[in-house]
Design a protein around this motif. Structure first.
Motif: not given
Length: 345
Positions: A231-232, A236, A274-275, A278, A281-282
């Motif tokens: 997705r990005d 993942v 999760f990528s 992501e 970001d966490a």
């Protein structure tokens, strides 16, 4: 330690002797030792301390400094301590290194496991739990991946683990031993009580690297591959808290004891991915910082996406994830990183 059998009757799941934990001074192994000791089991740890730490072994366990490939020492340890089950964590785990130095992985993972299993069979150890990996699937044909899906490792690390799984299947068919191969997805976090965590210098786990950056041990985090079909664009993965994983090992042991004629191969994951971005970001959210990210090329042997179908483990074991929260995993990892700094490590 009693459980209810499939026919509704109570079956005894208590092991009659000690549990040997190989690699119990390492990251996942030390958490398994904690889970076993917390559950009332007697534990003997075998570790050569090449990558593990004696201080990481819980004081309730006995530490024997030895290599799992030393058959005579392992046999002696099994006899002297009354070992009736083995949890095998010892081995090498860095995927890119396995590509550049495959012989190390076939020695430390496959050949050493063969020696350990030989010792177990010779001494009549009836139960064996193996630390396997989602890398056995290679680049899966579908996601989430199920246990029966094709195994086609794309790196020597995954192949070295798959070869051990095959050995266990053949040996269980020929000898009175049953096994559970637990295929880990991405293990992260640390004991919530601060008793253990990922302590390896130069570790390659993303969350470990990110919290090292957050505490000043690293200047940035490399993002290896931004052109995956995800997705990005970044890889993942299914991140599982190490304490949940350790609890799964205890549950798997009790299943083997309750059903001595049955063996199992089970995915250990949460069923959600999760990528890389992501996850970072966490880390930014938890630390209230912005960690520097540097975009790099792909690493050898990395698939685009690995996420578990965990239906089989949920059906086979009474185990249920208790820490399925990415921010929580990061918080525990960060707390351990800060503790390491306080310890001067």
């Amino acid at each position: 330690m009693d459980g209810q059998g499939s026919d509704g009757r109570m079956s005894d799941t208590r092991l009659s002797g000690k549990v040997m934990v190989t690699g119990g001074a390492g990251y996942i192994g030390s958490h398994a030792v904690l889970a076993l000791a917390d559950a009332g089991y007697d534990v003997v740890v075998v570790d050569n301390l090449v990558t593990g730490f004696a201080w990481a072994v819980d004081s309730r366990a006995t530490l024997v400094e030895a290599d799992v490939s030393d058959i005579e020492t392992i046999r002696t340890t099994i006899r002297e301590h009354g070992v009736r089950a083995i949890m095998h964590f010892a081995g090498s785990v860095v995927v890119p290194e396995s590509v550049s130095d495959p012989l190390k992985y076939y020695r430390n993972n496959t050949a050493a496991s063969r020696a350990l299993i030989e010792a177990a069979v010779a001494e009549g150890v009836p139960h064996f739990i193996f630390s396997s990996t989602a890398a056995t699937y290679g680049t899966p044909e579908r996601v989430p991946v199920q246990e029966g899906d094709p195994k086609a490792p794309i790196n020597p690390y995954g192949m070295s683990k798959l070869m051990t799984e095959i050995m266990l299947k053949d040996i269980a068919a020929a000898h009175p031993i049953n096994y559970c191969a637990l295929r880990y997805f991405n293990v992260a976090g640390a004991d919530p009580a601060g008793r253990s965590g990922q302590s390896t210098v130069g570790a390659t786990h993303l969350i470990k690297i990110a919290v090292e950056a957050a505490t000043g041990k690293r200047g940035h985090v490399g993002v290896y591959g931004t052109d995956f079909a995800t997705r990005d664009g970044t890889g993942v993965r299914d991140y599982i808290h190490v304490s949940d994983l350790a609890a799964a090992h205890v549950a798997a042991l009790e299943l083997l004891v309750a059903e001595p004629s049955e063996s199992h191969t089970l995915n250990c994951g949460y069923g959600r991915g999760f990528s890389v971005l992501e996850v970072l970001d966490a880390v930014d959210r938890v630390t209230n910082m912005t960690i520097e990210r540097r975009m790099e090329g792909r690493r050898a042997g990395d698939p685009a996406e690995l996420v578990a179908d965990n239906g089989a483990i949920l059906a086979a074991l009474p185990w249920r994830p208790e820490r399925d929260n990415l921010d929580g995993i990061v918080r525990d990892a960060l707390a351990w990183e800060r503790k390491l700094a306080e310890m001067g490590k």
